[in-house]
Design an enzyme around this catalytic site. Sequence first.
Site, PDB file in Angstrom:
ATOM      1  N   ASN A 136      -3.440 -16.933 -29.471  1.00 27.75           N
ATOM      2  CA  ASN A 136      -4.305 -16.946 -30.660  1.00 27.75           C
ATOM      3  C   ASN A 136      -5.599 -16.161 -30.433  1.00 27.75           C
ATOM      4  O   ASN A 136      -6.540 -16.254 -31.206  1.00 27.75           O
ATOM      5  CB  ASN A 136      -4.629 -18.391 -31.080  1.00 27.75           C
ATOM      6  CG  ASN A 136      -5.414 -19.145 -30.016  1.00 27.75           C
ATOM      7  OD1 ASN A 136      -5.727 -18.608 -28.961  1.00 27.75           O
ATOM      8  ND2 ASN A 136      -5.732 -20.406 -30.283  1.00 27.75           N
ATOM      9  N   HIS A 138      -7.633 -16.466 -27.778  1.00 27.33           N
ATOM     10  CA  HIS A 138      -8.725 -17.103 -27.033  1.00 27.33           C
ATOM     11  C   HIS A 138      -8.924 -16.442 -25.681  1.00 27.33           C
ATOM     12  O   HIS A 138      -7.983 -15.955 -25.068  1.00 27.33           O
ATOM     13  CB  HIS A 138      -8.556 -18.624 -26.941  1.00 27.33           C
ATOM     14  CG  HIS A 138      -7.528 -19.147 -25.989  1.00 27.33           C
ATOM     15  ND1 HIS A 138      -6.442 -19.903 -26.395  1.00 27.33           N
ATOM     16  CD2 HIS A 138      -7.414 -19.063 -24.646  1.00 27.33           C
ATOM     17  CE1 HIS A 138      -5.724 -20.245 -25.349  1.00 27.33           C
ATOM     18  NE2 HIS A 138      -6.279 -19.756 -24.267  1.00 27.33           N
ATOM     19  N   GLU A 143     -11.846 -20.823 -28.368  1.00 28.35           N
ATOM     20  CA  GLU A 143     -10.835 -20.810 -29.418  1.00 28.35           C
ATOM     21  C   GLU A 143     -11.354 -20.044 -30.648  1.00 28.35           C
ATOM     22  O   GLU A 143     -12.557 -19.822 -30.779  1.00 28.35           O
ATOM     23  CB  GLU A 143     -10.495 -22.255 -29.810  1.00 28.35           C
ATOM     24  CG  GLU A 143      -9.922 -23.097 -28.669  1.00 28.35           C
ATOM     25  CD  GLU A 143      -8.440 -22.814 -28.387  1.00 28.35           C
ATOM     26  OE1 GLU A 143      -7.924 -21.762 -28.810  1.00 28.35           O
ATOM     27  OE2 GLU A 143      -7.810 -23.661 -27.717  1.00 28.35           O
TER      28      GLU A 143
HETATM   29  C1  GLP Z   1      -5.388 -20.722 -20.862  1.00 23.69           C
HETATM   30  C2  GLP Z   1      -6.681 -20.358 -20.085  1.00 23.69           C
HETATM   31  C3  GLP Z   1      -7.057 -18.943 -20.307  1.00 23.69           C
HETATM   32  C4  GLP Z   1      -5.824 -18.088 -20.192  1.00 23.69           C
HETATM   33  C5  GLP Z   1      -4.927 -18.349 -21.382  1.00 23.69           C
HETATM   34  C6  GLP Z   1      -3.570 -17.669 -21.302  1.00 23.69           C
HETATM   35  O1  GLP Z   1      -5.531 -21.755 -21.751  1.00 23.69           O
HETATM   36  N1  GLP Z   1      -7.802 -21.214 -20.351  1.00 23.69           N
HETATM   37  O2  GLP Z   1      -8.060 -18.560 -19.379  1.00 23.69           O
HETATM   38  O3  GLP Z   1      -6.147 -16.732 -20.185  1.00 23.69           O
HETATM   39  O4  GLP Z   1      -4.818 -19.705 -21.665  1.00 23.69           O
HETATM   40  O5  GLP Z   1      -2.706 -18.338 -20.451  1.00 23.69           O
HETATM   41  P1  GLP Z   1      -1.396 -17.719 -19.858  1.00 23.69           P
HETATM   42  O6  GLP Z   1      -1.846 -16.683 -18.875  1.00 23.69           O
HETATM   43  O7  GLP Z   1      -0.693 -18.852 -19.170  1.00 23.69           O
HETATM   44  O8  GLP Z   1      -0.629 -17.150 -20.981  1.00 23.69           O
END
Ligand code: GLP
Length: 241
Positions: A136, A138, A143
């Site tokens: 999304n 973030h 968020e």
């Molecule tokens: C998480 C972390 C982020 C990360 C994102 C993507 O919630 N807080 O820092 O970049 O989500 O995660 P992933 O790399 O597992 O797709």
Amino acid sequence: MNLIEVRDYTEMSQKAAEYIIEKVRRIPNIKLGLATGGTPIGTYQNLIEDHQKNKTSYQNVLTFNLDEYVGLSGDNQNSYRYFMNDKLFNHIDIDKNNTFIPCGNVEDIEAECQRYEELIHHHGGVDLQVLGIGSNGHIGFNEPGTSFTSKTHVVNLTASTIEANARFFNSKEEVPTKAITMGISSIMKSKEILLLISGEKKREAMQKLLHAEVTESFPASILRNHPSVTIIADQAALAKS
Ligand code: GLP
């Protein structure tokens, strides 16, 4: 934004590690901003292998992590402190006293946010921030809707983020609903940003990042206003759906 296109997750992880290693060798007391999630795990593995083979040293490196779940202590296997120790710090020669992560299980969470923001500032700021991206948009745990002027703060995680991160927990119910995260302005203060994007789940986010307007409803879009961003993205993320 400088975009480096790679084949897949493996190549992204190698390229990202090479990028970081080159900096660490050139600036032995570099301050690295680090991220958690699935995306940087391969990069950390490559850093460990290089440390073992080529002896790249982290003795004088300082690290600042983006975020931490509220309510989990550092020895909880799902905390980001545990993640970082397990995936990186335990396997390189870094001094753990030089590895900073917000503390998720303190009584005064607001004071912890302020302490963390000041700590980064006190050490002169982050030189190179490694970032992943949520589907999304973030970054850290900022968020959609988070103010671009935000500093380190407490957030309520969205249902989609809880859902996405449930894979690391036994069940969705165990995922904390709040986290401490560096704010958007904290992230934007870092001198350089290395953003890693892999997999088809990030396809929409990738397209928005490249083409949509800069808006708080898509937090990562702010990166277009940063003077030094390198994106390493794989073909699955770059493909147009
Ligand atoms: C998480 C972390 C982020 C990360 C994102 C993507 O919630 N807080 O820092 O970049 O989500 O995660 P992933 O790399 O597992 O797709």
